[in-house]
Design an enzyme around this catalytic site. Structure first.
Site, PDB file in Angstrom:
ATOM      1  CG  ASP A 156      -6.881  -1.780  -4.483  1.00 23.00           C
ATOM      2  OD1 ASP A 156      -7.227  -0.604  -4.106  1.00 23.00           O
ATOM      3  OD2 ASP A 156      -5.484  -1.796  -4.229  1.00 23.00           O
ATOM      4  CB  SER A 190      -1.174   0.021   0.945  1.00 20.82           C
ATOM      5  OG  SER A 190      -1.928   0.874   1.369  1.00 20.82           O
ATOM      6  NE  ARG A 239      -9.550   2.333  10.513  1.00 16.47           N
ATOM      7  CZ  ARG A 239      -8.382   1.366   9.786  1.00 16.47           C
ATOM      8  NH1 ARG A 239      -7.625   2.207   9.343  1.00 16.47           N
ATOM      9  NH2 ARG A 239      -8.032   0.153  10.227  1.00 16.47           N
ATOM     10  CG  HIS A 299      -5.987  -1.002  -0.533  1.00 22.21           C
ATOM     11  ND1 HIS A 299      -5.089  -1.001  -1.419  1.00 22.21           N
ATOM     12  CD2 HIS A 299      -5.563  -0.514   0.491  1.00 22.21           C
ATOM     13  CE1 HIS A 299      -3.928  -0.721  -1.070  1.00 22.21           C
ATOM     14  NE2 HIS A 299      -4.074  -0.172   0.182  1.00 22.21           N
ATOM     15  CG  ASP A 300      -7.921  -3.594   4.156  1.00 18.66           C
ATOM     16  OD1 ASP A 300      -6.983  -2.958   4.016  1.00 18.66           O
ATOM     17  OD2 ASP A 300      -8.826  -3.342   5.096  1.00 18.66           O
TER      18      ASP A 300
END
Length: 367
Positions: free
Chosen positions: A313, A146, A215, A346-347
């Site tokens: 992503d 990342s 967040r 993405h994670d």
């Protein structure tokens, strides 16, 4: 109680920053696993995303689970019986490295917004100091995840010959407008929280709402719409779990985001978050290639590379990883490009361990 496995490396003082200014008496935190070979040729450096610490995996000094626990250890993809693994906490992060929350030796007060403008080149240069301090001339492999993947590109272009092989994980050679827009909103949420107070918050008046919204925005972009649909559909909360306030949480997905946000606030310094977020926006490999990303990437010299991306992503789209693969290949590296279809977005590198283990372990096994 767990002992602190962190080690600290003092940076040269003053430590000049790319965008001007310098830090005095600065340091970065790091952790290690495995043993450095006599030839000092088995070192693997991991550069992290925005929020993780250097504690990528458990070790003798700190048995608590690390953020990439399933990937690092004896017999795992990043095999510590063969590799000497180092994970560095980014300069500017509040997980042990000098950051906006650190004491400014010139004033005896926290830097806050007097911290110099931070770039990912500064993060890369600080990590390079750690590697030099360990007596390592060349890394066997540099792994960047990342934001850490961008820092890794900076590391290789700024320190030619210091890396033999590279694994690029879910990253980009420059921030695209969508990613910049999201991070801009995250920063705005923090700055508009009255408790942020132009960087002068305290523990008892912490910008909880701003950090919480930041967040939540992040979590939405770290996963994919496919996963949101599969996990939550339109499931509503049981009446007793609903928020009584007008327009309060009604759906399961809202509750999930709230839980994520509550676990994050107070665990990260808001000013440090702002600095690292902006550093991610600024990074651009085109600066090293007369305005061309491909030309910038062509300045990087490694023998072998593996570039991993995920089709779902939205923050670091797959075409940006293809660009990295093409650029490194054009520069003469043997490149494996791995496009995964993990639904986690993405994670995925933190969640889809079987696929990432197979790719990363397979690549490292050939070195």
């Amino acid at each position: 109680m767990a002992h602190d496995a962190r080690r600290y490396c003092a940076l040269p003082s003053p430590f000049a920053m790319k965008r001007g200014g310098a830090l005095r008496d600065a340091r970065v935190a790091y952790e290690t696993w495995g043993m450095l070979s006599d030839a000092r040729d088995n070192a693997v450096l991991i550069l992290t995303g925005l929020s993780p610490s250097a504690h990528a995996a458990s070790n003798a000094e700190d048995p608590s689970e690390g953020w990439w626990e399933a990937m690092i250890g004896p017999g795992k993809a990043i095999d510590t019986s063969r590799w000497f693994v180092i994970c560095v906490n980014s300069l500017g992060s509040d997980k042990g490295s000098t950051c906006a929350a650190s004491i400014n030796p010139a004033t005896g007060e926290p830097y806050r917004l007097d911290f110099p403008e931070l770039s990912l080149e500064d993060v890369a240069n600080a990590a390079h100091v750690v590697i030099e301090s360990l007596g390592i001339d060349q890394l066997a492999c540099l792994i960047g995840c990342s934001m850490g993947g961008m820092s890794a590109l900076a590391y290789m272009v700024l320190h030619p010959g210091s890396v033999r092989a590279h694994i690029s994980v879910d990253t980009a050679p420059q921030a695209q407008p969508f990613a910049i827009a999201i991070r801009s909103l995250q920063r705005e949420a923090i700055r508009l929280d009255p408790h942020w107070n132009k960087g002068h918050y305290r523990d008892d008046s912490y910008p909880t709402d701003g950090m919480s919204i930041a967040r939540k925005l992040g979590v939405i972009t770290y996963r994919s719409a496919m996963e949101w649909n599969g996990r939550f559909a339109r499931i509503r909360l049981d009446p007793e779990r609903r928020d009584d306030n007008p327009f309060g949480a009604e759906f399961e997905v809202e509750s999930y985001l709230e839980g994520h946000a509550q676990r994050f606030v107070h665990t990260f310094d808001p000013n440090s978050y702002l600095y690292l977020s902006r550093a991610s926006d600024w990074f651009d490999m085109a600066e090293y290639g007369n305005g061309s990303v491909m030309e910038g990437l062509s300045r990087i010299r490694v023998e072998k590379a593996m570039v991993i991306g995920v089709s779902t992503d939205i923050l670091f789209p797959l075409e940006q990883q293809e660009q990295i693969a093409q650029g490194l290949s054009a520069a003469g590296a043997g490149v494996d490009f791995v496009a995964l279809d993990s639904p986690q977005g993405h994670d995925a590198f933190l969640v889809d361990i079987p696929n990432y283990s197979r790719a990363i372990g397979g690549f490292l096994g050939q070195l």
